[in-house]
Enzyme design. Structure first.
Site, PDB file in Angstrom:
ATOM      1  N   ARG A 102      26.552  53.728  21.447  1.00 40.52           N
ATOM      2  CA  ARG A 102      25.403  53.155  22.135  1.00 40.52           C
ATOM      3  C   ARG A 102      25.848  52.306  23.316  1.00 40.52           C
ATOM      4  O   ARG A 102      26.705  51.442  23.161  1.00 40.52           O
ATOM      5  CB  ARG A 102      24.573  52.296  21.171  1.00 40.52           C
ATOM      6  CG  ARG A 102      23.306  51.727  21.814  1.00 40.52           C
ATOM      7  CD  ARG A 102      22.454  50.994  20.808  1.00 40.52           C
ATOM      8  NE  ARG A 102      23.084  49.768  20.339  1.00 40.52           N
ATOM      9  CZ  ARG A 102      22.494  48.878  19.549  1.00 40.52           C
ATOM     10  NH1 ARG A 102      21.264  49.098  19.115  1.00 40.52           N
ATOM     11  NH2 ARG A 102      23.133  47.799  19.156  1.00 40.52           N
ATOM     12  N   ASP A 201      32.813  48.609  10.057  1.00 39.59           N
ATOM     13  CA  ASP A 201      33.819  47.564   9.912  1.00 39.59           C
ATOM     14  C   ASP A 201      34.147  47.289   8.457  1.00 39.59           C
ATOM     15  O   ASP A 201      35.301  47.070   8.092  1.00 39.59           O
ATOM     16  CB  ASP A 201      33.334  46.268  10.583  1.00 39.59           C
ATOM     17  CG  ASP A 201      33.425  46.339  12.103  1.00 39.59           C
ATOM     18  OD1 ASP A 201      34.130  47.224  12.616  1.00 39.59           O
ATOM     19  OD2 ASP A 201      32.779  45.496  12.761  1.00 39.59           O
TER      20      ASP A 201
END
Length: 207
Positions: A102, A201
């Site tokens: 994005r 993550d």
């Protein structure tokens, strides 16, 4: 087609473990794979079967096999974290890949990688990504898969929230969405609440 939230006690228990901020990457990955494996039964409930003749140690009989190949399409990178659990039950599943990012300024979704499998247009295709937030990445991935000629598509995630659900169903009403949980809302920055944080993550131990 519709959105399905899979409220199974085992899934709820494992998802709660994943939500805790102190959960290690190892435990996060393990619970993610276990949830994906538990979701498989419902996701593939409507697969069509083809009758075949088989021979048991006693006699010949009619058995059944899935009539089309199954292709899993993780949205990179977090989607990779859901593959192992599904493949444990469907080891013959093929893997395609879609990489998206994005633009932080325009918020537009861009493709940086896409690799399909052979004869994907004749397969059952399951797009996997732990999060369904705004629906931008999901819609882009579905657009890509439909561009490959695929007709039978399902989207599978861990947590989903409005407006992502309605966004996908509005643009792709022929695609079923399955989630382990429908969460409360999106934050001002586009994060799912209560959510999981950044799934990529937490899967890979990065920041």
């Amino acid at each position: 087609m519709a959105f399905t939230e899979l409220k199974h006690p085992l899934i709820i228990d494992k998802l709660s473990r994943m939500r805790k901020k102190e959960t290690s990457s190892k435990d996060f990955r393990e619970n993610l794979n276990e949830i994906a494996q538990l979701m498989v039964y419902e996701i593939f409930r409507d697969l069509e079967l083809e009758a075949i003749e088989i021979e048991t140690p006693m006699t010949k009989t009619i058995g059944y096999t899935i009539d089309k190949p199954i292709v899993l399409v993780p949205i990179l990178r977090a989607g990779i974290g859901m593959l192992d659990g599904i493949q444990k039950l469907i080891p013959t599943a093929r893997i395609a890949h879609i990489g998206l990012y994005r633009d932080e300024e325009t918020l537009e979704i861009h493709q940086y990688f896409a690799k399909k499998t052979e004869s994907i247009d004749e397969s059952y295709v399951i797009i996997v990504d732990p999060m369904l937030a705004t629906g931008g990445s999901a819609n882009k991935a579905i657009d890509i898969v439909k561009g490959w000629g695929v007709k039978n598509i399902k989207f599978v995630c861990l947590v989903a929230v409005e407006p992502g659900i309605s966004n996908v169903l509005e643009k792709h009403p022929d695609v079923e969405i399955y989630a382990a949980s429908k969460d409360e809302k999106l934050s001002d920055k586009g994060y799912i609440i209560p959510g999981l944080g950044d799934a990529g993550d937490r899967i890979f131990g990065t920041k």
